[in-house]
Design a protein around this motif. Structure first.
Motif, short mmCIF file in Angstrom:
data_model
loop_
_atom_site.label_atom_id
_atom_site.label_comp_id
_atom_site.label_asym_id
_atom_site.label_seq_id
_atom_site.Cartn_x
_atom_site.Cartn_y
_atom_site.Cartn_z
N LEU A 25 0.82 -1.22 0.01
CA LEU A 25 -0.24 0.12 0.12
C LEU A 25 0.81 1.36 -0.19
CD1 LEU A 25 -2.88 1.30 0.05
CD2 LEU A 25 -2.81 0.96 2.62
N GLU A 26 1.98 1.16 0.85
CA GLU A 26 2.69 2.27 0.70
C GLU A 26 3.35 2.59 -0.44
OE1 GLU A 26 5.59 1.66 3.98
OE2 GLU A 26 4.28 1.72 5.39
N LEU A 27 3.89 1.48 -1.29
CA LEU A 27 4.25 1.75 -2.72
C LEU A 27 3.33 2.44 -3.60
CD1 LEU A 27 6.82 1.08 -4.28
CD2 LEU A 27 5.65 -1.15 -4.89
N LEU A 28 2.15 1.69 -3.36
CA LEU A 28 0.90 2.48 -4.45
C LEU A 28 0.82 4.10 -3.91
CD1 LEU A 28 -1.57 -0.48 -4.05
CD2 LEU A 28 -0.07 0.16 -6.10
N GLN A 29 0.92 4.26 -2.71
CA GLN A 29 0.73 5.70 -2.31
C GLN A 29 1.75 6.43 -2.89
OE1 GLN A 29 -0.04 4.81 1.82
NE2 GLN A 29 -2.16 4.91 1.80
N ARG A 30 3.17 5.89 -2.81
CA ARG A 30 4.28 6.83 -3.19
C ARG A 30 3.88 7.28 -4.67
NH1 ARG A 30 9.39 6.97 -1.08
NH2 ARG A 30 9.28 8.58 -2.79
N PHE A 31 3.38 6.36 -5.42
CA PHE A 31 3.32 6.80 -7.02
C PHE A 31 1.80 7.49 -7.17
CE2 PHE A 31 6.55 3.70 -7.25
CZ PHE A 31 7.18 4.28 -8.26
N ASP A 32 1.05 7.74 -6.20
CA ASP A 32 -0.13 8.19 -6.51
C ASP A 32 -1.15 7.40 -7.33
OD1 ASP A 32 -2.05 10.24 -6.06
OD2 ASP A 32 -1.28 11.68 -7.14
N THR A 33 -0.89 6.31 -7.21
CA THR A 33 -1.41 5.43 -8.06
C THR A 33 -2.86 5.45 -8.40
OG1 THR A 33 0.38 3.65 -7.49
CG2 THR A 33 -1.40 2.82 -8.68
N ARG A 69 -7.64 -0.35 -6.02
CA ARG A 69 -8.51 0.83 -6.75
C ARG A 69 -9.86 0.77 -6.59
NH1 ARG A 69 -4.59 1.33 -10.65
NH2 ARG A 69 -5.68 -0.13 -11.94
N GLU A 70 -10.44 -0.61 -6.26
CA GLU A 70 -11.68 -1.14 -6.29
C GLU A 70 -12.48 -0.86 -5.24
OE1 GLU A 70 -12.27 -5.10 -7.56
OE2 GLU A 70 -11.42 -4.86 -9.47
#
Length: 412
Positions: free
Chosen positions: A320-328, A371-372
């Motif tokens: 989750l942190e990784l996804l947040q870092r990319f503003d995914t 994202r869902e």
């Protein structure tokens, strides 16, 4: 007045390639005559006009004289007395110094057709060494035409080396450099662009952080090619093979620059090279005023590419942190390009070009799962502001935990 088709349009037609745009040179005319015929003037440095109907560029035949440093350090002279041969001799390569009249006859005073047949990139005259931008241009032409068997003539490479050693490359503007670099990275062999710059000493002047990677060893277990610079070139080759966009190619070029700072005593290991590389990538992005989207992707890829390689081991919280870092959740494309860059990194290794990279599908599926999370039910519960954000994050984390558990239970 005589009008000739010149440059790339003639070159590519003779090579049997598609011609995307046509340039024209006008001999025996003045600017006043061009205006009288309805041509529209463009460019402040020398007389270039747009055709009133086609919009194609028509330039008056001109000569040039070195008057300063850098790409712009020239004085141009255009008049009806300037001949076609005088105009062609100021061009960079013989294959770009061929003209064609309206009857299809070729005017080739400097052996361009001979060099097309010999597959050589050769300079037209010693004046080549007066324009430092030509170092990048010739390297870019190699990246484009190497698949056809082209190479740089030794005497031209020697002039490129002379330019690199003269210090004139430092006079090039950031915009001109980035334009050439970005175009070259999108050619079929971007790795040869970098190699050509290194062969003539220009890489040390333009991208010393990348140049420093050559000769730096890595563990053969993960990198059978060992040399970090060679690995970087191999990753670029994979980018071209898989038709990756510019942002991915720029990220791959820079992703390992931190390894150039590893003390020799620690070779072939490069602990924390990701964090060391961030400072260097920031400097490079600033130096060439790299557009923000490419600059950000390169920075994030440099810092986080090992997270991608270890994706199957990451905890749900780290995912989750990784996804947040990319503003995914607002910019999914950037995360997809990061994953693509990491896959090119993994494939840019000797003998491992076709090795499966399951991390790619895993991370993209994880992002899709997170994202869902539906926001509307949370709003209906009366959640707002920080509470809403925390609830969304909790839901995403739960989804990632379930996704991770399902994936771990799947048979190999």
């Amino acid at each position: 007045m005589q009008i000739y088709r010149v440059g790339g349009a003639v070159r590519d037609r003779l090579l049997g390639r598609d011609v995307s745009e046509v340039d024209w040179v006008v001999v025996g005319a003045s600017a006043e005559e061009m205006l009288a015929q309805g041509f529209r003037p463009v460019g402040s440095d020398f007389p270039v006009f747009l055709h009133p109907e086609s919009g194609e560029e028509y330039a008056l035949a001109r000569t040039e004289r070195k008057s300063g440093t850098g790409y712009g350090g020239f004085v141009f002279h255009a008049s009806p007395e300037v001949t076609l041969e005088q105009d062609l001799i100021r061009r960079d390569l013989t294959i770009n110094a061929i003209a064609e009249d309206d009857q299809g006859h070729l005017i080739d005073p400097y052996g361009g057709q001979r060099d097309l047949q010999a597959r050589l990139l050769r300079h037209v005259s010693p004046a080549f060494a007066e324009d430092p931008l030509r170092v990048l241009r010739v390297a870019r032409f190699l990246a484009r035409y190497a698949p056809l068997g082209f190479s740089i003539a030794p005497e031209t490479l020697a002039l490129m080396r002379q330019l690199a050693e003269s210090g004139e490359l430092s006079a090039l503007t950031a915009e001109r450099c980035w334009k050439e670099i970005s175009r070259a990275l999108m050619e079929p062999r971007p790795d040869l662009f970098i190699q050509a710059l290194r062969d003539c000493g220009a890489l040390h002047a333009l991208l010393p952080e990348v140049d420093a990677l050559f000769g730096v060893p890595q563990t053969a277990t993960h990198h059978p090619e060992v040399d970090t610079g060679v690995h970087t070139l191999m990753a670029l080759r994979q980018c071209a093979h898989h038709e990756q966009p510019l942002g991915v190619r720029w990220a791959c070029l820079l992703h390992d620059v931190g390894k150039g700072l590893t003390p020799e005593a620690e070779w072939p290991h490069h602990i924390a090279h990701e964090h060391r590389g961030v400072r260097l990538v920031k400097s490079i992005n600033q130096r060439y005023r790299v557009p923000r989207e490419f600059a950000e992707l390169a920075l994030l890829t440099t810092e986080l590419h090992t997270h991608c390689h270890r994706a199957l081991e990451l905890k749900a919280t780290t995912l989750l942190e990784l996804l947040q870092r990319f503003d995914t959740f607002r910019r999914p494309q950037r995360f997809s390009e990061f994953v693509a860059a990491c896959e090119m990194d993994a494939r840019g290794r000797l003998g491992l070009e076709e090795r499966p990279y399951p991390q790619s599908a895993y991370l993209l599926q994880a992002a899709a799962q997170a994202r869902e999370v539906a926001v509307q039910p949370l709003l209906e519960q009366g959640l707002q502001g920080a509470e809403l954000g925390q609830a969304i994050e909790r839901e995403r984390l739960e989804r990632l935990k379930r996704f991770r558990e399902r994936h771990r239970q799947q048979p190999d």
